[in-house]
Scaffold this motif. Structure first.
Motif, PDB file in Angstrom:
ATOM      1  N   ASN A 198     -19.097  -1.658 -28.243  1.00  0.00           N
ATOM      2  CA  ASN A 198     -17.820  -2.104 -28.789  1.00  0.00           C
ATOM      3  C   ASN A 198     -17.942  -3.410 -29.560  1.00  0.00           C
ATOM      4  OD1 ASN A 198     -16.288   0.062 -27.891  1.00  0.00           O
ATOM      5  ND2 ASN A 198     -16.093  -0.831 -25.857  1.00  0.00           N
ATOM      6  N   ARG A 199     -19.161  -3.778 -29.895  1.00  0.00           N
ATOM      7  CA  ARG A 199     -19.392  -4.974 -30.692  1.00  0.00           C
ATOM      8  C   ARG A 199     -20.113  -4.573 -31.972  1.00  0.00           C
ATOM      9  NH1 ARG A 199     -21.110  -6.823 -25.432  1.00  0.00           N
ATOM     10  NH2 ARG A 199     -23.252  -6.551 -26.094  1.00  0.00           N
ATOM     11  N   GLY A 200     -20.286  -5.504 -32.857  1.00  0.00           N
ATOM     12  CA  GLY A 200     -21.073  -5.250 -34.054  1.00  0.00           C
ATOM     13  C   GLY A 200     -20.408  -4.282 -35.008  1.00  0.00           C
ATOM     14  N   ILE A 201     -21.212  -3.386 -35.573  1.00  0.00           N
ATOM     15  CA  ILE A 201     -20.735  -2.509 -36.626  1.00  0.00           C
ATOM     16  C   ILE A 201     -19.631  -1.566 -36.151  1.00  0.00           C
ATOM     17  CG2 ILE A 201     -22.484  -0.715 -36.285  1.00  0.00           C
ATOM     18  CD1 ILE A 201     -22.595  -0.611 -39.430  1.00  0.00           C
ATOM     19  N   TRP A 202     -19.709  -1.097 -34.902  1.00  0.00           N
ATOM     20  CA  TRP A 202     -18.664  -0.184 -34.401  1.00  0.00           C
ATOM     21  C   TRP A 202     -17.323  -0.912 -34.312  1.00  0.00           C
ATOM     22  CZ3 TRP A 202     -19.238   4.977 -33.922  1.00  0.00           C
ATOM     23  CH2 TRP A 202     -18.186   5.677 -33.328  1.00  0.00           C
ATOM     24  N   LYS A 203     -17.355  -2.149 -33.868  1.00  0.00           N
ATOM     25  CA  LYS A 203     -16.125  -2.944 -33.779  1.00  0.00           C
ATOM     26  C   LYS A 203     -15.539  -3.166 -35.167  1.00  0.00           C
ATOM     27  CE  LYS A 203     -14.197  -7.253 -32.080  1.00  0.00           C
ATOM     28  NZ  LYS A 203     -14.473  -8.501 -31.389  1.00  0.00           N
ATOM     29  N   ARG A 204     -16.395  -3.471 -36.144  1.00  0.00           N
ATOM     30  CA  ARG A 204     -15.912  -3.661 -37.515  1.00  0.00           C
ATOM     31  C   ARG A 204     -15.313  -2.373 -38.068  1.00  0.00           C
ATOM     32  NH1 ARG A 204     -20.784  -6.428 -37.743  1.00  0.00           N
ATOM     33  NH2 ARG A 204     -21.764  -4.867 -39.072  1.00  0.00           N
ATOM     34  N   LEU A 205     -15.938  -1.235 -37.755  1.00  0.00           N
ATOM     35  CA  LEU A 205     -15.406   0.048 -38.203  1.00  0.00           C
ATOM     36  C   LEU A 205     -14.041   0.320 -37.565  1.00  0.00           C
ATOM     37  CD1 LEU A 205     -15.642   2.671 -39.768  1.00  0.00           C
ATOM     38  CD2 LEU A 205     -17.009   3.594 -37.876  1.00  0.00           C
ATOM     39  N   GLU A 206     -13.906   0.061 -36.266  1.00  0.00           N
ATOM     40  CA  GLU A 206     -12.620   0.241 -35.582  1.00  0.00           C
ATOM     41  C   GLU A 206     -11.539  -0.626 -36.225  1.00  0.00           C
ATOM     42  OE1 GLU A 206     -11.548   2.116 -32.800  1.00  0.00           O
ATOM     43  OE2 GLU A 206     -13.386   3.232 -33.187  1.00  0.00           O
ATOM     44  N   SER A 207     -11.873  -1.865 -36.531  1.00  0.00           N
ATOM     45  CA  SER A 207     -10.911  -2.769 -37.170  1.00  0.00           C
ATOM     46  C   SER A 207     -10.520  -2.256 -38.545  1.00  0.00           C
ATOM     47  CB  SER A 207     -11.495  -4.177 -37.286  1.00  0.00           C
ATOM     48  OG  SER A 207     -11.703  -4.726 -36.009  1.00  0.00           O
ATOM     49  N   GLN A 208     -11.488  -1.758 -39.305  1.00  0.00           N
ATOM     50  CA  GLN A 208     -11.201  -1.237 -40.637  1.00  0.00           C
ATOM     51  C   GLN A 208     -10.302  -0.008 -40.572  1.00  0.00           C
ATOM     52  OE1 GLN A 208     -12.104  -2.517 -43.831  1.00  0.00           O
ATOM     53  NE2 GLN A 208     -10.461  -1.080 -44.224  1.00  0.00           N
ATOM     54  N   VAL A 209     -10.552   0.891 -39.632  1.00  0.00           N
ATOM     55  CA  VAL A 209      -9.720   2.091 -39.485  1.00  0.00           C
ATOM     56  C   VAL A 209      -8.284   1.691 -39.123  1.00  0.00           C
ATOM     57  CG1 VAL A 209      -9.348   4.176 -38.108  1.00  0.00           C
ATOM     58  CG2 VAL A 209     -11.642   3.630 -38.951  1.00  0.00           C
ATOM     59  N   ALA A 258      -6.808  -1.086 -39.913  1.00  0.00           N
ATOM     60  CA  ALA A 258      -6.229  -1.675 -41.125  1.00  0.00           C
ATOM     61  C   ALA A 258      -5.794  -0.576 -42.088  1.00  0.00           C
ATOM     62  CB  ALA A 258      -7.227  -2.620 -41.790  1.00  0.00           C
ATOM     63  N   TRP A 259      -6.646   0.419 -42.306  1.00  0.00           N
ATOM     64  CA  TRP A 259      -6.280   1.537 -43.192  1.00  0.00           C
ATOM     65  C   TRP A 259      -5.019   2.227 -42.681  1.00  0.00           C
ATOM     66  CZ3 TRP A 259     -11.893   3.640 -43.228  1.00  0.00           C
ATOM     67  CH2 TRP A 259     -12.643   2.976 -44.208  1.00  0.00           C
ATOM     68  N   ALA A 260      -4.977   2.497 -41.385  1.00  0.00           N
ATOM     69  CA  ALA A 260      -3.821   3.199 -40.806  1.00  0.00           C
ATOM     70  C   ALA A 260      -2.547   2.378 -40.959  1.00  0.00           C
ATOM     71  CB  ALA A 260      -4.081   3.516 -39.334  1.00  0.00           C
ATOM     72  N   SER A 261      -2.638   1.077 -40.786  1.00  0.00           N
ATOM     73  CA  SER A 261      -1.431   0.238 -40.890  1.00  0.00           C
ATOM     74  C   SER A 261      -0.950   0.105 -42.333  1.00  0.00           C
ATOM     75  CB  SER A 261      -1.688  -1.144 -40.287  1.00  0.00           C
ATOM     76  OG  SER A 261      -2.603  -1.866 -41.088  1.00  0.00           O
ATOM     77  N   GLU A 262      -1.828   0.353 -43.296  1.00  0.00           N
ATOM     78  CA  GLU A 262      -1.462   0.247 -44.711  1.00  0.00           C
ATOM     79  C   GLU A 262      -0.895   1.549 -45.282  1.00  0.00           C
ATOM     80  OE1 GLU A 262      -5.076  -1.038 -46.513  1.00  0.00           O
ATOM     81  OE2 GLU A 262      -4.995  -3.009 -45.565  1.00  0.00           O
ATOM     82  N   LEU A 263      -0.914   2.627 -44.513  1.00  0.00           N
ATOM     83  CA  LEU A 263      -0.394   3.899 -45.019  1.00  0.00           C
ATOM     84  C   LEU A 263       1.111   3.801 -45.226  1.00  0.00           C
ATOM     85  CD1 LEU A 263      -2.311   6.446 -42.760  1.00  0.00           C
ATOM     86  CD2 LEU A 263      -2.747   5.943 -45.161  1.00  0.00           C
ATOM     87  N   PRO A 264       1.608   4.355 -46.331  1.00  0.00           N
ATOM     88  CA  PRO A 264       3.060   4.326 -46.539  1.00  0.00           C
ATOM     89  C   PRO A 264       3.772   5.227 -45.535  1.00  0.00           C
ATOM     90  CG  PRO A 264       1.984   5.647 -48.233  1.00  0.00           C
ATOM     91  CD  PRO A 264       0.889   5.010 -47.412  1.00  0.00           C
ATOM     92  N   ALA A 265       5.032   4.946 -45.295  1.00  0.00           N
ATOM     93  CA  ALA A 265       5.823   5.738 -44.340  1.00  0.00           C
ATOM     94  C   ALA A 265       5.916   7.197 -44.769  1.00  0.00           C
ATOM     95  CB  ALA A 265       7.211   5.141 -44.189  1.00  0.00           C
ATOM     96  N   SER A 266       5.792   7.454 -46.068  1.00  0.00           N
ATOM     97  CA  SER A 266       5.878   8.824 -46.565  1.00  0.00           C
ATOM     98  C   SER A 266       4.622   9.639 -46.248  1.00  0.00           C
ATOM     99  CB  SER A 266       6.110   8.815 -48.079  1.00  0.00           C
ATOM    100  OG  SER A 266       5.029   8.160 -48.730  1.00  0.00           O
ATOM    101  N   ASP A 267       3.549   8.964 -45.850  1.00  0.00           N
ATOM    102  CA  ASP A 267       2.305   9.660 -45.501  1.00  0.00           C
ATOM    103  C   ASP A 267       2.397  10.117 -44.050  1.00  0.00           C
ATOM    104  OD1 ASP A 267      -0.240  10.572 -44.938  1.00  0.00           O
ATOM    105  OD2 ASP A 267      -1.247   8.879 -45.882  1.00  0.00           O
ATOM    106  N   THR A 268       2.976  11.281 -43.842  1.00  0.00           N
ATOM    107  CA  THR A 268       3.214  11.772 -42.484  1.00  0.00           C
ATOM    108  C   THR A 268       1.973  12.381 -41.854  1.00  0.00           C
ATOM    109  OG1 THR A 268       3.974  13.892 -43.340  1.00  0.00           O
ATOM    110  CG2 THR A 268       5.647  12.193 -42.943  1.00  0.00           C
ATOM    111  N   LEU A 269       0.922  12.585 -42.635  1.00  0.00           N
ATOM    112  CA  LEU A 269      -0.297  13.172 -42.084  1.00  0.00           C
ATOM    113  C   LEU A 269      -1.208  12.119 -41.457  1.00  0.00           C
ATOM    114  CD1 LEU A 269      -1.142  15.743 -44.890  1.00  0.00           C
ATOM    115  CD2 LEU A 269      -0.035  16.165 -42.684  1.00  0.00           C
ATOM    116  N   GLY A 270      -1.124  10.888 -41.919  1.00  0.00           N
ATOM    117  CA  GLY A 270      -1.942   9.814 -41.356  1.00  0.00           C
ATOM    118  C   GLY A 270      -3.421  10.019 -41.607  1.00  0.00           C
ATOM    119  N   LEU A 271      -4.226   9.572 -40.686  1.00  0.00           N
ATOM    120  CA  LEU A 271      -5.675   9.723 -40.755  1.00  0.00           C
ATOM    121  C   LEU A 271      -6.126  10.631 -39.625  1.00  0.00           C
ATOM    122  CD1 LEU A 271      -6.717   5.990 -41.291  1.00  0.00           C
ATOM    123  CD2 LEU A 271      -6.567   7.778 -43.026  1.00  0.00           C
TER     124      LEU A 271
END
Length: 94
Positions: free
Chosen positions: A30-41, A43-56
């Motif tokens: 849960n550290r290093g690259i995996w943690k950075r990937l989790e944080s990036q995912v 961030a992507w999910a929080s930036e999705l518009p409300a109209s994107d009902t499918l998400g990730l």
């Protein structure tokens, strides 16, 4: 619980819990690259518009190899993968 539907018993749950806890505390999973990937995912999910009902859609799991590490009777993968798919754009994003 739902475990009965899949033929899982309490011993299976205990092994899965042990593996998850052991990986997170001893391998830096849960550290290093995996943690950075989790944080990036996140961030992507929080930036999705409300109209994107499918998400990730996200798939993650072990990379099965011929000789995984062994912890007693438990076979432990050394590598893991994560796939992040954005269905509204029909593309893999990570």
């Amino acid at each position: 619980g739902s475990g009965g539907r899949y033929g899982l018993v309490s011993e299976d749950y205990a092994r899965e819990f042990f593996l998850r806890e052991r990986l997170s505390t001893t391998t830096g999973f849960n550290r290093g690259i995996w943690k950075r990937l989790e944080s990036q995912v996140r961030a992507w999910a929080s930036e999705l518009p409300a109209s994107d009902t499918l998400g990730l859609m996200i798939w993650a799991g072990p990379v099965l190899e011929p000789e995984p590490e062994r912890w007693g009777r438990l076979m432990v993968p050394r590598y893991f993968y994560k796939i992040v798919y954005h269905p509204a754009q029909s593309r893999v994003v990570a």
